[in-house]
Write a protein that holds these residues in place. Structure first.
Motif, PDB file in Angstrom:
ATOM      1  N   LEU A 135      12.831  31.827  54.284  1.00 52.98           N
ATOM      2  CA  LEU A 135      12.803  32.955  53.350  1.00 52.98           C
ATOM      3  C   LEU A 135      14.153  33.671  53.316  1.00 52.98           C
ATOM      4  CD1 LEU A 135       9.277  34.483  54.060  1.00 52.98           C
ATOM      5  CD2 LEU A 135       9.923  32.673  52.454  1.00 52.98           C
ATOM      6  N   ALA A 136      14.788  33.795  54.472  1.00 52.12           N
ATOM      7  CA  ALA A 136      16.117  34.416  54.514  1.00 52.12           C
ATOM      8  C   ALA A 136      17.125  33.579  53.734  1.00 52.12           C
ATOM      9  CB  ALA A 136      16.571  34.587  55.964  1.00 52.12           C
ATOM     10  N   MET A 137      16.998  32.259  53.812  1.00 54.51           N
ATOM     11  CA  MET A 137      17.888  31.386  53.057  1.00 54.51           C
ATOM     12  C   MET A 137      17.660  31.528  51.556  1.00 54.51           C
ATOM     13  SD  MET A 137      20.194  29.782  54.731  1.00 54.51           S
ATOM     14  CE  MET A 137      20.615  28.718  53.352  1.00 54.51           C
ATOM     15  N   ILE A 138      16.412  31.665  51.152  1.00 57.65           N
ATOM     16  CA  ILE A 138      16.108  31.857  49.725  1.00 57.65           C
ATOM     17  C   ILE A 138      16.788  33.118  49.217  1.00 57.65           C
ATOM     18  CG2 ILE A 138      14.258  32.417  48.100  1.00 57.65           C
ATOM     19  CD1 ILE A 138      12.446  30.564  49.832  1.00 57.65           C
ATOM     20  N   GLU A 139      16.663  34.202  49.973  1.00 58.34           N
ATOM     21  CA  GLU A 139      17.296  35.459  49.560  1.00 58.34           C
ATOM     22  C   GLU A 139      18.813  35.320  49.531  1.00 58.34           C
ATOM     23  OE1 GLU A 139      17.495  40.210  50.759  1.00 58.34           O
ATOM     24  OE2 GLU A 139      16.291  38.817  51.951  1.00 58.34           O
ATOM     25  N   LYS A 140      19.381  34.648  50.528  1.00 57.06           N
ATOM     26  CA  LYS A 140      20.833  34.457  50.579  1.00 57.06           C
ATOM     27  C   LYS A 140      21.326  33.673  49.368  1.00 57.06           C
ATOM     28  CE  LYS A 140      24.516  32.471  53.433  1.00 57.06           C
ATOM     29  NZ  LYS A 140      24.870  31.854  54.739  1.00 57.06           N
ATOM     30  N   MET A 141      20.612  32.616  49.006  1.00 56.28           N
ATOM     31  CA  MET A 141      21.013  31.812  47.854  1.00 56.28           C
ATOM     32  C   MET A 141      20.856  32.585  46.552  1.00 56.28           C
ATOM     33  SD  MET A 141      19.717  27.936  48.819  1.00 56.28           S
ATOM     34  CE  MET A 141      17.985  28.375  49.026  1.00 56.28           C
ATOM     35  N   PHE A 142      19.787  33.347  46.448  1.00 53.68           N
ATOM     36  CA  PHE A 142      19.546  34.098  45.221  1.00 53.68           C
ATOM     37  C   PHE A 142      20.611  35.167  44.998  1.00 53.68           C
ATOM     38  CE2 PHE A 142      17.124  37.432  42.792  1.00 53.68           C
ATOM     39  CZ  PHE A 142      17.084  36.735  41.598  1.00 53.68           C
ATOM     40  N   ARG A 143      21.122  35.740  46.080  1.00 56.42           N
ATOM     41  CA  ARG A 143      22.133  36.786  45.953  1.00 56.42           C
ATOM     42  C   ARG A 143      23.383  36.307  45.228  1.00 56.42           C
ATOM     43  NH1 ARG A 143      21.026  38.421  51.468  1.00 56.42           N
ATOM     44  NH2 ARG A 143      22.933  37.333  52.109  1.00 56.42           N
ATOM     45  N   VAL A 144      23.723  35.018  45.347  1.00 55.15           N
ATOM     46  CA  VAL A 144      24.956  34.523  44.733  1.00 55.15           C
ATOM     47  C   VAL A 144      24.707  33.792  43.416  1.00 55.15           C
ATOM     48  CG1 VAL A 144      26.130  34.375  46.951  1.00 55.15           C
ATOM     49  CG2 VAL A 144      24.946  32.350  46.040  1.00 55.15           C
ATOM     50  N   ALA A 145      23.455  33.735  42.973  1.00 58.15           N
ATOM     51  CA  ALA A 145      23.117  33.066  41.720  1.00 58.15           C
ATOM     52  C   ALA A 145      23.137  34.073  40.570  1.00 58.15           C
ATOM     53  CB  ALA A 145      21.746  32.406  41.819  1.00 58.15           C
ATOM     54  N   ARG A 146      24.097  33.927  39.673  1.00 58.57           N
ATOM     55  CA  ARG A 146      24.172  34.856  38.544  1.00 58.57           C
ATOM     56  C   ARG A 146      23.027  34.658  37.562  1.00 58.57           C
ATOM     57  NH1 ARG A 146      30.129  34.132  39.058  1.00 58.57           N
ATOM     58  NH2 ARG A 146      29.915  32.177  37.894  1.00 58.57           N
ATOM     59  N   LYS A 147      22.559  33.420  37.440  1.00 59.95           N
ATOM     60  CA  LYS A 147      21.513  33.127  36.457  1.00 59.95           C
ATOM     61  C   LYS A 147      20.205  32.661  37.089  1.00 59.95           C
ATOM     62  CE  LYS A 147      24.715  32.007  32.705  1.00 59.95           C
ATOM     63  NZ  LYS A 147      25.138  30.987  31.711  1.00 59.95           N
ATOM     64  N   SER A 148      20.287  31.689  38.008  1.00 59.63           N
ATOM     65  CA  SER A 148      19.035  31.149  38.540  1.00 59.63           C
ATOM     66  C   SER A 148      19.257  30.392  39.842  1.00 59.63           C
ATOM     67  CB  SER A 148      18.387  30.215  37.506  1.00 59.63           C
ATOM     68  OG  SER A 148      17.121  29.761  37.954  1.00 59.63           O
ATOM     69  N   LEU A 149      18.215  30.400  40.663  1.00 61.77           N
ATOM     70  CA  LEU A 149      18.113  29.590  41.875  1.00 61.77           C
ATOM     71  C   LEU A 149      16.935  28.648  41.712  1.00 61.77           C
ATOM     72  CD1 LEU A 149      18.274  28.855  44.973  1.00 61.77           C
ATOM     73  CD2 LEU A 149      16.871  30.914  45.365  1.00 61.77           C
ATOM     74  N   ALA A 150      17.112  27.388  42.105  1.00 57.62           N
ATOM     75  CA  ALA A 150      16.005  26.428  42.113  1.00 57.62           C
ATOM     76  C   ALA A 150      16.005  25.691  43.441  1.00 57.62           C
ATOM     77  CB  ALA A 150      16.128  25.439  40.955  1.00 57.62           C
ATOM     78  N   PHE A 151      14.849  25.601  44.082  1.00 61.20           N
ATOM     79  CA  PHE A 151      14.756  24.900  45.358  1.00 61.20           C
ATOM     80  C   PHE A 151      13.401  24.214  45.461  1.00 61.20           C
ATOM     81  CE2 PHE A 151      13.062  29.149  46.023  1.00 61.20           C
ATOM     82  CZ  PHE A 151      11.898  28.927  46.733  1.00 61.20           C
TER      83      PHE A 151
END
Length: 202
Positions: A135-151
């Protein structure tokens, strides 16, 4: 993940790299090229990729770059992986291409660049004693995604017990993502033991 867990993951993939031909998808932990392709097809629906920037976390051999080249053009691709041998293969296959960069780094501690899209295929499949690591990784990745995160993640109700890999409850992960933004959607029908979540800014 702690140091022992990281070393275990690297050793696991090194063992598979010795067992299977170099650059083979089985060394990445996938059952087949077809299962990798099915995951890529879902992740490829993340958004308008032409002229965008993409960060691929846990990029393996960089094959998502090759997949994206058939979908879009003019985009910048950055691939990051913990396993040095994977980055070596990725560099050989795609490193000569324009706007394509690969880095061997621990993505749990690395500082990510801000990009349009972040993708992670298989990167959240490993066990960790660190509370809520995924969950911490999801938040970390989302913070740098200007448009979208997909995992994608393995499904706890379909994936059998494994000493290194772990499945997750799709609904619980979905609920966490909705605490980050209400613009979330999940896909579960492409493989029996896998699910993908898109976490969008708008």
């Amino acid at each position: 993940m702690n140091l022992i867990e990281k070393a275990t993951v690297i050793e696991y993939h090194r063992h598979r790299s010795e067992k299977f031909p170099r650059g083979n998808v089985e060394s990445l932990g996938w059952r087949s090229e077809e299962s990798q392709r099915r995951r890529f097809e879902v992740l490829g629906g993340i958004g308008e990729l032409n002229g965008s920037s993409v960060l691929d976390i846990g990029c393996g051999h960089g094959d998502f770059k090759g997949f994206l080249d058939r979908l879009a053009s003019g985009f910048t691709y950055v691939g990051v992986d913990n396993v040095p041998e994977f980055i070596g293969v990725a560099q050989e296959r795609y490193g000569r291409l324009a706007n394509t960069h690969f880095f061997n780094a621990d993505f749990s501690t690395a500082t990510f660049p801000e990009v349009d899209f972040v993708v992670a295929s298989g990167a959240l499949s490993y066990r960790s004693a660190v509370p809520d690591f995924q969950l911490a990784m999801i938040e970390k990745m989302f913070r740098v995604a200007r448009k979208s995160l997909a995992f994608n993640m393995l499904r706890a109700d379909r994936f059998p017990p494994h000493p290194l890999l772990i499945g997750h409850d799709p609904e619980k992960v979905l609920a966490y993502c909705m605490s980050l933004t209400t613009h979330v959607r999940m896909i579960k029908d492409y493989l029996p033991d896998d699910f993908t979540i898109f976490v969008n800014r708008t």
